[in-house]
Design an enzyme around this catalytic site. Structure first.
Site, PDB file in Angstrom:
ATOM      1  N   TYR B 107      -9.360   3.623   5.862  1.00  0.00           N
ATOM      2  CA  TYR B 107      -9.222   2.871   4.618  1.00  0.00           C
ATOM      3  C   TYR B 107      -8.216   3.612   3.742  1.00  0.00           C
ATOM      4  O   TYR B 107      -8.332   4.831   3.553  1.00  0.00           O
ATOM      5  CB  TYR B 107     -10.568   2.786   3.882  1.00  0.00           C
ATOM      6  CG  TYR B 107     -10.459   2.249   2.473  1.00  0.00           C
ATOM      7  CD1 TYR B 107     -10.611   0.890   2.217  1.00  0.00           C
ATOM      8  CD2 TYR B 107     -10.175   3.089   1.400  1.00  0.00           C
ATOM      9  CE1 TYR B 107     -10.475   0.388   0.929  1.00  0.00           C
ATOM     10  CE2 TYR B 107     -10.040   2.597   0.113  1.00  0.00           C
ATOM     11  CZ  TYR B 107     -10.198   1.239  -0.115  1.00  0.00           C
ATOM     12  OH  TYR B 107     -10.055   0.748  -1.385  1.00  0.00           O
ATOM     13  N   GLU B 195      -4.440  -2.410  -1.173  1.00  0.00           N
ATOM     14  CA  GLU B 195      -5.554  -1.929  -0.368  1.00  0.00           C
ATOM     15  C   GLU B 195      -5.315  -2.283   1.094  1.00  0.00           C
ATOM     16  O   GLU B 195      -5.050  -3.443   1.411  1.00  0.00           O
ATOM     17  CB  GLU B 195      -6.858  -2.559  -0.871  1.00  0.00           C
ATOM     18  CG  GLU B 195      -8.107  -1.930  -0.278  1.00  0.00           C
ATOM     19  CD  GLU B 195      -9.383  -2.496  -0.905  1.00  0.00           C
ATOM     20  OE1 GLU B 195     -10.147  -1.721  -1.486  1.00  0.00           O
ATOM     21  OE2 GLU B 195      -9.610  -3.714  -0.805  1.00  0.00           O
TER      22      GLU B 195
END
Lengths: 290, 389
Positions: B107, B195
């Protein structure tokens, strides 16, 4: 006393020759503010109803002793105008302009901080110290001098609550619109600290709204640092939940940013929160009297 | 302004951040064409501004043209509801992407940290799932690094972040380069959030952005004409679309009382007070600072184009907005469009006396004045016929 602007304010208006700049610059002068100069590149030597216009802020400072700048220039040039005021040695910069890119403000925020300049805004209504000075677009005729300091994210909501306080018989030491943008020069905590040190301010009304976690941080700060009572109002209880776009926002702040979360955080620290602007003013007057 | 996955990935490609090969497809036919060009297997991915597409069936793998066609037809037009009940969003377009064999999922994100006034880089060796849950259960697994506002993010710092996050050595260089690139893209494109979940290690040990969530600062669109054009294509609710074209901030709600306010704070407060008075707001509309008569006309047009609206509340406290301009807008709009809905006006602040005088002289029927916000809210709820149920 009062905070940020007062009778010693000597104001230079960036954008004085524009529509908004001239309207509000002249209004600020009518309301008692010393408006000593305007700045518009290329229009140096002109004047706006007797207020001299300079090409640069530096010239305005050296010619007129300006110590405070109001920024009323279009968004693409606003951060540049703030930077110019900081470089020219202005001590207080109040940026009214709405729509300034946040990346510009990241740079300007740190520039102001490093130079020790107090930056208010952008996207804010300015600062009014009733009876002393008004820098910005707050309609001064609705406010009288008194013991309540007001600090708010929102412009028009500030007028609403200030007006309700006035109708309830309480005036204001200073009314500070910090602006609702993600990055503003001064947060609630910065202004709360100034009100704490201002002998004329007996209590503070804080007006917040959904988004970010400035109210939650203020709640912590108030509990630890403020001896004066604070009453709060939060707008946006019926605002629809925004669509989720990534989760990083919630992770860093640890707060959902909702009105309820903010109300809970404030009440957990013993700060009373009004349900409407009217109720907030009523509580404030009650706290002041008690 | 939020970008669709493919728009984000096209932005990444422009800045050299690695993404899997893919093509945008507005319909099933072009989806098959795109899949043929890319080569099978491909992922057929719904393009919606919401998480949880995979679980909702919005991402399917196709190993040949027949499957690609079947998936594309099934996904286009599908309604996807977000994990928090957002939407439903109807899928109008697809992204066809080369199938990736995933070896590991990380991530990575960069976000504007409003409190710190800095960009914040987040990295975790565990990705592809609910990162909020990871942050909660194992906070150390999510490494946070604030970007120096002057220096930016250096490769050395990025490598340090990768090390702390426990990214294996063989991919650390690539991951660090991605972090540096994220910060550069955020600054160059005025993105307040990027993101990558997951940032994936695919066959051959290559690190690519498998998903993309990008939020662009709407205030910056004047210097990003290509992104401003995307904003024009996003579509959505007819009233919201109309408002956006007119430069108004409008959010549609499900009630029957049209609300017009100046300033986001006062407008939100007005919604709250209308709800407290027992009414249901039909919208949030912030005319912004300094709205002139034409803007007011546009706003009234947008509000009343919603057929559910039974009454309209104007709650104006003028600062930079002038009461006389608001009044002129209301009068012009009413005369021009023949609106005959009951309207309640509460006008205070700059030039409010002039405004009220103009409205008084206008001879418009069904226009009501109230001095207080609460009084105005109660009046409009009454005129709309009670609770709005």
């Amino acid at each position: 006393m009062s905070i940020i602007v007062d009778q010693d304010t000597r104001l230079v208006v960036a954008g004085l020759t524009g529509r908004e700049g001239s309207f509000h610059g002249l209004r600020n002068r009518e309301q008692g503010t010393e408006v000593v100069a305007g700045v518009t590149p290329g229009k140096g030597g002109q004047d706006v109803e007797g207020i001299p216009v300079f090409d640069t802020v530096a010239e305005a400072v050296s010619e007129t002793g300006a110590n405070t700048s109001m920024i009323l220039v279009p968004p693409p040039f606003a951060a540049g105008a703030m930077d110019e005021a900081i470089d020219a040695g202005i001590g207080t910069v109040i940026a009214i302009t709405e729509g300034v890119p946040v990346m510009d403000m990241l740079d300007t925020y740190w520039k102001a901080r490093d130079a020790g300049v107090r930056l208010i805004g952008p996207n804010c209504p300015g600062v009014l110290s009733p009876g002393k000075a008004n820098v910005g677009i707050i309609p001064a005729e609705f406010f009288e001098a008194g013991p309540i300091g007001v600090v708010s994210k929102s412009g028009t909501l500030t007028y609403q609550i200030g007006n309700e306080l006035g109708q309830a018989g309480a005036g204001n030491s200073s009314i500070v619109g910090i602006g609702g943008d993600p990055v503003v020069g001064s947060d609630f905590v910065d202004v709360l600290a100034l009100f704490e040190d201002d002998p004329e301010t007996e209590m503070v009304v804080m007006v917040g709204e959904i988004g970010g976690d400035a109210e939650e941080r203020a709640a912590e700060y108030i509990a630890e640092n403020l001896s004066k009572p604070v009453v709060a109002y939060i707008a946006g209880f019926t605002a629809p939940p925004g669509k989720q776009m990534g989760h990083a926002g919630a992770i860093i702040s640890g707060s959902s940013g909702t009105a309820q979360a903010k109300k809970d955080a404030l009440e957990a620290k013993g700060i009373r929160v009004g349900k409407s602007p009217t109720e907030t003013a009523t509580i404030a007057v009650e706290v002041l009297g008690g | 302004m939020d970008l669709l996955e493919y728009q984000g990935k096209e932005l990444f490609s422009k800045h050299g951040l690695p993404v899997p090969a893919g093509k945008h497809a507005p319909d099933a036919e072009s989806a098959v064409e795109a899949a043929d060009q890319i080569g099978y297997p491909v992922a057929v991915k719904a393009q919606v501004l919401i998480g949880g597409r995979g679980k909702a069936g919005g991402i399917k793998i196709a190993s040949n043209a027949e499957e690609a066609a079947a998936h594309a037809e099934a996904i286009i037009g599908m309604e996807i509801t977000g994990p928090h009940g957002e939407g439903p969003f109807t899928v109008g377009e697809l992204w066809i992407e080369e199938g990736s064999e995933i070896e590991a999922e990380y991530y990575a994100s960069v976000i504007l940290d409003r409190a710190a006034k800095k960009l914040l880089v987040l990295l975790s060796a565990t990705g592809g799932m609910d990162v909020e849950a990871i942050a909660e259960s194992d906070p150390d697994a999510l490494v946070r690094h604030h970007v120096d506002p002057v220096k930016g993010l250096t490769m050395d710092e990025a490598l340090e972040v990768a090390g702390k996050a426990g990214i294996p050595e063989e991919t650390a260089d690539q991951v660090a380069a991605v972090l540096v690139s994220l910060v550069e893209i955020a600054k160059a494109e005025d993105a307040t959030l990027i993101e990558l979940n997951p940032l994936a290690v695919v066959a051959g040990g290559k690190v690519v952005a498998l998903d993309a969530k990008v939020t662009i600062d709407g205030n910056s669109l004047f210097r990003h004409p290509e992104l401003a054009e995307l904003a024009d294509d996003l579509g959505g609710d007819p009233q919201e679309e109309m408002a956006r074209r007119k430069g108004l901030t409008y959010v549609k709600l499900d009630g029957d009382i049209g609300v017009f306010g100046n300033g986001a704070g006062l407008c939100m407060s007005t919604l709250d007070v209308v709800a407290q008075a027992g009414g249901k707001p039909a919208n949030f509309l912030d005319a912004g600072g300094g709205a002139r008569a034409e803007g007011i006309m546009d706003a009234l047009e947008v509000i009343t184009s919603d057929p559910k609206v039974k009454a309209v509340l104007f709650n104006i406290f003028g600062g930079i907005t002038r009461g006389d301009e608001v009044a002129r807008g209301i009068i012009e709009a009413t005369k021009r469009s023949g609106i005959d809905l009951p309207m309640v006006v509460r006008l205070d602040g700059t030039n409010s006396d002039e405004g009220l005088a103009l409205l008084g002289e206008s001879g418009i029927d069904n226009l009501h004045y109230e001095k207080t916000m609460l009084g105005a809210a109660e009046k409009v709820v009454e005129l709309a016929g009670g609770s709005g149920e």
